[in-house]
Design a protein around this motif. Sequence first.
Motif, short mmCIF file in Angstrom:
data_model
loop_
_atom_site.label_atom_id
_atom_site.label_comp_id
_atom_site.label_asym_id
_atom_site.label_seq_id
_atom_site.Cartn_x
_atom_site.Cartn_y
_atom_site.Cartn_z
N LEU A 1 -15.51 -1.52 0.50
CA LEU A 1 -15.28 -2.82 -0.13
C LEU A 1 -13.86 -2.91 -0.69
O LEU A 1 -13.17 -3.93 -0.51
CB LEU A 1 -16.29 -3.04 -1.26
N LEU A 2 -13.40 -1.84 -1.35
CA LEU A 2 -12.03 -1.82 -1.88
C LEU A 2 -11.01 -1.95 -0.75
O LEU A 2 -10.00 -2.67 -0.87
CB LEU A 2 -11.78 -0.53 -2.66
N TYR A 3 -11.29 -1.26 0.36
CA TYR A 3 -10.38 -1.31 1.51
C TYR A 3 -10.31 -2.70 2.11
O TYR A 3 -9.22 -3.22 2.40
CB TYR A 3 -10.83 -0.28 2.55
N LEU A 4 -11.47 -3.33 2.28
CA LEU A 4 -11.52 -4.68 2.85
C LEU A 4 -10.85 -5.69 1.91
O LEU A 4 -10.16 -6.61 2.37
CB LEU A 4 -12.97 -5.09 3.12
N LEU A 5 -11.04 -5.52 0.60
CA LEU A 5 -10.40 -6.40 -0.36
C LEU A 5 -8.88 -6.22 -0.34
O LEU A 5 -8.13 -7.20 -0.47
CB LEU A 5 -10.93 -6.13 -1.77
N THR A 6 -8.44 -4.98 -0.17
CA THR A 6 -7.00 -4.70 -0.08
C THR A 6 -6.40 -5.40 1.13
O THR A 6 -5.36 -6.06 1.03
CB THR A 6 -6.75 -3.18 0.03
N ILE A 7 -7.07 -5.25 2.28
CA ILE A 7 -6.58 -5.89 3.50
C ILE A 7 -6.59 -7.41 3.35
O ILE A 7 -5.60 -8.09 3.65
CB ILE A 7 -7.44 -5.47 4.71
N ILE B 1 -0.81 -2.73 3.78
CA ILE B 1 -1.88 -2.65 4.77
C ILE B 1 -1.71 -1.39 5.61
O ILE B 1 -2.66 -0.64 5.85
CB ILE B 1 -1.90 -3.90 5.67
N TRP B 2 -0.49 -1.13 6.06
CA TRP B 2 -0.22 0.09 6.83
C TRP B 2 -0.43 1.33 5.98
O TRP B 2 -0.97 2.34 6.45
CB TRP B 2 1.23 0.07 7.35
N TYR B 3 0.02 1.27 4.75
CA TYR B 3 -0.05 2.40 3.81
C TYR B 3 -1.49 2.85 3.62
O TYR B 3 -1.79 4.05 3.65
CB TYR B 3 0.57 1.94 2.48
N THR B 4 -2.40 1.90 3.41
CA THR B 4 -3.81 2.25 3.23
C THR B 4 -4.47 2.67 4.53
O THR B 4 -5.40 3.48 4.53
CB THR B 4 -4.58 1.07 2.61
N ALA B 5 -3.99 2.11 5.66
CA ALA B 5 -4.58 2.44 6.96
C ALA B 5 -4.34 3.90 7.35
O ALA B 5 -5.08 4.47 8.16
CB ALA B 5 -4.02 1.52 8.04
N VAL B 6 -3.33 4.51 6.77
CA VAL B 6 -3.01 5.90 7.08
C VAL B 6 -4.05 6.87 6.52
O VAL B 6 -4.35 7.90 7.13
CB VAL B 6 -1.60 6.26 6.53
N THR B 7 -4.62 6.55 5.35
CA THR B 7 -5.50 7.50 4.67
C THR B 7 -6.95 7.03 4.51
O THR B 7 -7.88 7.82 4.69
CB THR B 7 -4.95 7.81 3.26
N ILE B 8 -7.17 5.77 4.15
CA ILE B 8 -8.52 5.34 3.78
C ILE B 8 -9.53 5.40 4.92
O ILE B 8 -10.67 5.83 4.68
CB ILE B 8 -8.48 3.92 3.15
#
Length: 322
Positions: free
Chosen positions: A33-39, A71-78
């Motif tokens: 949910l946090l990831y989707l909200l971030t995106i 978006i790229w930053y979180t896509a690397v790890t999450i």
Amino acid sequence: MELWNKSTVSEFILVGFPTLYKYGPFLFPCLLLLYLLTIAGNVIVFVLVRLDSHLHTPMYFLISILSILEIWYTAVTIPKMLINLLLQRKSISFSSCLLQTYFFHSLGASECYLLTTMAYDRYLAICHPLHYSSIMTDKMTIKLAATCFTLGFLCSLTEVILISKLPFCGNAIQHIFCDFPPLLSLACTDTTINVLADFIIDSFIILVTFIFIIISYIRIIFSIVKIRTSKGRVKAFSTCVSHLTVVLVFFTCIVFMYVRLTKSYSLYYDRVLAVIYSVLTPIFNPIIYSLRNKKIREAFKRKMCSKRPCNREEKQKCNNTA
């Protein structure tokens, strides 16, 4: 790829928080949910800036670039963290680990430079308003943004190449993702050169950019104080508050995390900090910029009015924000 085959380890195990393993099925939807909200939040900010002509200025262009970077930053790890919450064996190949480390640090360094560029933009707008439009042209803004990413992706190459040559005596990474400090703790050889290189590079990126930002804001504050009307002072400073908030949160975490001359540290402490700057900070940025920025709020209202039928009063409100 040849460098990576020299390691005695073919894959790593991401230990993360062992005491929370049993809560994996519950933590998965929370993190998702946090990831989707971030995106969603960063995409909304980017789309609003691109579509609304009122936001076609250097400041909002840089904000939109920051949104894409997050978006790229979180896509690397999450995504990998999400998968590991459901898997019993939380492994990552050696090459994937180095790639994750490289892109995570490259994007982090790019954000440091981008935040510095945003501070420079505010400095010119407030301290040199008459020359602002002639200096911060569209062409110059694009060049500055491109330079931020170029420098960011070049800075981390030396660190990755050095760490790829190390022999590793273990494969259990005491972290939630691959990073330089936990990888160095697994090396079974002298890592003085690596630690020194990390310290010099990270100190240069973090401290130099942070000092530049602070100097810019000191000069901005002096200029704001000289404004005669209180309304003018509030208006001038309101354009800086959102950016300054993001800067303080971001730099506080990474300074404690990376600026040190030893590989002896609390790995649990690092994991907690990693959650803050890799998961929580990216979701705060669109919230900070959307809730505290009047023009972005108005742009959002205009787009909402254009997508649905409005009564006379609502149309009047939309027209007033235009």
